[in-house]
Design a protein around this motif. Structure first.
Motif, PDB file in Angstrom:
ATOM      1  N   ALA A  99     -59.735 -59.735 -37.151  1.00  0.00           N
ATOM      2  CA  ALA A  99     -58.756 -60.732 -36.700  1.00  0.00           C
ATOM      3  C   ALA A  99     -58.278 -60.663 -35.476  1.00  0.00           C
ATOM      4  O   ALA A  99     -58.030 -61.657 -34.692  1.00  0.00           O
ATOM      5  N   LYS A 100     -57.977 -59.275 -35.073  1.00  0.00           N
ATOM      6  CA  LYS A 100     -57.618 -59.230 -33.633  1.00  0.00           C
ATOM      7  C   LYS A 100     -58.825 -59.366 -32.550  1.00  0.00           C
ATOM      8  O   LYS A 100     -58.374 -60.025 -31.486  1.00  0.00           O
ATOM      9  N   TYR A 101     -60.015 -59.292 -33.081  1.00  0.00           N
ATOM     10  CA  TYR A 101     -61.070 -59.618 -32.198  1.00  0.00           C
ATOM     11  C   TYR A 101     -60.923 -61.183 -31.963  1.00  0.00           C
ATOM     12  O   TYR A 101     -60.934 -61.685 -30.842  1.00  0.00           O
ATOM     13  N   TRP A 102     -60.719 -61.790 -33.072  1.00  0.00           N
ATOM     14  CA  TRP A 102     -60.602 -63.273 -32.890  1.00  0.00           C
ATOM     15  C   TRP A 102     -59.391 -63.920 -32.238  1.00  0.00           C
ATOM     16  O   TRP A 102     -59.465 -64.693 -31.361  1.00  0.00           O
ATOM     17  N   LEU A 103     -58.165 -63.273 -32.330  1.00  0.00           N
ATOM     18  CA  LEU A 103     -56.948 -63.533 -31.372  1.00  0.00           C
ATOM     19  C   LEU A 103     -57.375 -63.155 -30.018  1.00  0.00           C
ATOM     20  O   LEU A 103     -56.913 -64.017 -29.255  1.00  0.00           O
ATOM     21  N   ASN A 104     -57.925 -62.053 -29.607  1.00  0.00           N
ATOM     22  CA  ASN A 104     -58.333 -61.902 -28.346  1.00  0.00           C
ATOM     23  C   ASN A 104     -59.437 -62.875 -27.764  1.00  0.00           C
ATOM     24  O   ASN A 104     -59.068 -63.211 -26.339  1.00  0.00           O
ATOM     25  N   TYR A 133     -51.575 -65.553 -36.987  1.00  0.00           N
ATOM     26  CA  TYR A 133     -51.251 -65.448 -38.637  1.00  0.00           C
ATOM     27  C   TYR A 133     -52.310 -64.440 -39.303  1.00  0.00           C
ATOM     28  O   TYR A 133     -51.749 -63.826 -40.050  1.00  0.00           O
ATOM     29  N   LEU A 134     -53.702 -64.570 -39.139  1.00  0.00           N
ATOM     30  CA  LEU A 134     -54.761 -63.763 -39.567  1.00  0.00           C
ATOM     31  C   LEU A 134     -54.412 -62.319 -39.271  1.00  0.00           C
ATOM     32  O   LEU A 134     -54.419 -61.425 -40.291  1.00  0.00           O
ATOM     33  N   VAL A 135     -54.125 -61.927 -38.159  1.00  0.00           N
ATOM     34  CA  VAL A 135     -53.656 -60.646 -37.875  1.00  0.00           C
ATOM     35  C   VAL A 135     -52.357 -60.012 -38.577  1.00  0.00           C
ATOM     36  O   VAL A 135     -52.360 -58.882 -39.068  1.00  0.00           O
ATOM     37  N   ASP A 136     -51.476 -60.955 -38.639  1.00  0.00           N
ATOM     38  CA  ASP A 136     -50.013 -60.760 -39.378  1.00  0.00           C
ATOM     39  C   ASP A 136     -50.580 -60.425 -40.915  1.00  0.00           C
ATOM     40  O   ASP A 136     -49.997 -59.503 -41.363  1.00  0.00           O
ATOM     41  N   TRP A 137     -51.335 -61.436 -41.430  1.00  0.00           N
ATOM     42  CA  TRP A 137     -51.610 -61.168 -43.011  1.00  0.00           C
ATOM     43  C   TRP A 137     -52.292 -59.885 -43.188  1.00  0.00           C
ATOM     44  O   TRP A 137     -52.243 -59.465 -44.213  1.00  0.00           O
ATOM     45  N   CYS A 138     -53.503 -59.547 -42.368  1.00  0.00           N
ATOM     46  CA  CYS A 138     -54.131 -58.551 -42.511  1.00  0.00           C
ATOM     47  C   CYS A 138     -53.333 -57.217 -42.416  1.00  0.00           C
ATOM     48  O   CYS A 138     -53.382 -56.243 -43.221  1.00  0.00           O
ATOM     49  N   LEU A 165     -71.183 -58.217 -36.470  1.00  0.00           N
ATOM     50  CA  LEU A 165     -70.430 -57.450 -37.302  1.00  0.00           C
ATOM     51  C   LEU A 165     -68.865 -57.857 -37.548  1.00  0.00           C
ATOM     52  O   LEU A 165     -68.312 -57.360 -38.455  1.00  0.00           O
ATOM     53  N   ILE A 166     -68.538 -58.966 -36.735  1.00  0.00           N
ATOM     54  CA  ILE A 166     -67.370 -59.396 -36.801  1.00  0.00           C
ATOM     55  C   ILE A 166     -67.611 -60.465 -37.860  1.00  0.00           C
ATOM     56  O   ILE A 166     -68.055 -61.355 -38.123  1.00  0.00           O
ATOM     57  N   THR A 167     -66.309 -60.318 -39.007  1.00  0.00           N
ATOM     58  CA  THR A 167     -66.277 -61.505 -40.049  1.00  0.00           C
ATOM     59  C   THR A 167     -65.627 -62.476 -39.351  1.00  0.00           C
ATOM     60  O   THR A 167     -64.702 -62.535 -38.734  1.00  0.00           O
ATOM     61  N   PRO A 168     -66.337 -63.576 -39.947  1.00  0.00           N
ATOM     62  CA  PRO A 168     -66.058 -65.102 -39.506  1.00  0.00           C
ATOM     63  C   PRO A 168     -64.453 -65.411 -39.731  1.00  0.00           C
ATOM     64  O   PRO A 168     -64.095 -64.852 -40.990  1.00  0.00           O
ATOM     65  N   LYS A 169     -63.697 -66.123 -39.251  1.00  0.00           N
ATOM     66  CA  LYS A 169     -62.360 -66.378 -39.533  1.00  0.00           C
ATOM     67  C   LYS A 169     -62.157 -66.807 -41.000  1.00  0.00           C
ATOM     68  O   LYS A 169     -61.079 -66.374 -41.798  1.00  0.00           O
ATOM     69  N   GLU A 170     -62.967 -67.800 -41.424  1.00  0.00           N
ATOM     70  CA  GLU A 170     -62.901 -68.457 -42.625  1.00  0.00           C
ATOM     71  C   GLU A 170     -63.068 -67.238 -43.742  1.00  0.00           C
ATOM     72  O   GLU A 170     -62.614 -67.376 -44.833  1.00  0.00           O
TER      73      GLU A 170
END
Length: 141
Positions: free
Chosen positions: A54-59, A97-102, A4-9
């Motif tokens: 994005a928070k998932y990927w950061l964590n 950066y992805l978290v901030d952009w989201c 269910l988690i969207t890949p970073k790309e």
């Protein structure tokens, strides 16, 4: 769970598309506001989901074994907590950066949606006023 988690790309690609839409200046045309508002409602929901992903990927990045090892090594070398946090943050800069952009896209879409509601409300009031003006003029004749 990971399915269910969207890949970073994919997050990056979707944010690029959303950001392009958010950078279009809207007129004060009520019909345009309705159409844009429909799209914005979808973007608010989607950017919220992308933010969670994005928070998932950061964590994940911050909790990786490599990060734990680096933090432990820095701690053993008597590095300060601030220095350790700076090290971890710099190594997770793409995820952050992805978290901030989201967050920015989600906030911007929400504010633009509010603006659409304002434009539509203004148009409704103008229609009421025009209708009242026309009705008053007809009665005087």
């Amino acid at each position: 769970m990971n399915i269910l988690i969207t890949p970073k790309e994919q997050i990056c690609k979707e944010l690029t598309d959303i950001d392009s839409f958010l950078n279009i200046t809207m007129s004060e045309n009520a019909e345009e506001a309705v159409l844009r508002g429909n799209d914005l409602a979808v973007y608010v929901a989607r950017s919220g989901k992308l933010l969670a992903d994005a928070k998932y990927w950061l964590n994940e990045a911050m909790n990786s074994e490599t990060m734990k090892t680096l933090a432990e090594t820095a701690k053993n070398a008597k590095a300060t907590a601030t220095a350790i946090n700076a090290l971890v943050n710099s190594l997770c800069r793409e995820e952050r950066y992805l978290v901030d952009w989201c967050e920015r896209c989600n906030r911007t879409a929400t504010h633009q949606l509010s603006w659409c509601v304002t434009v539509i409300s203004k148009a409704k009031e103008e229609m009421k006023m025009t209708g009242m003006y026309n009705n008053n003029n007809r009665q005087k004749c």
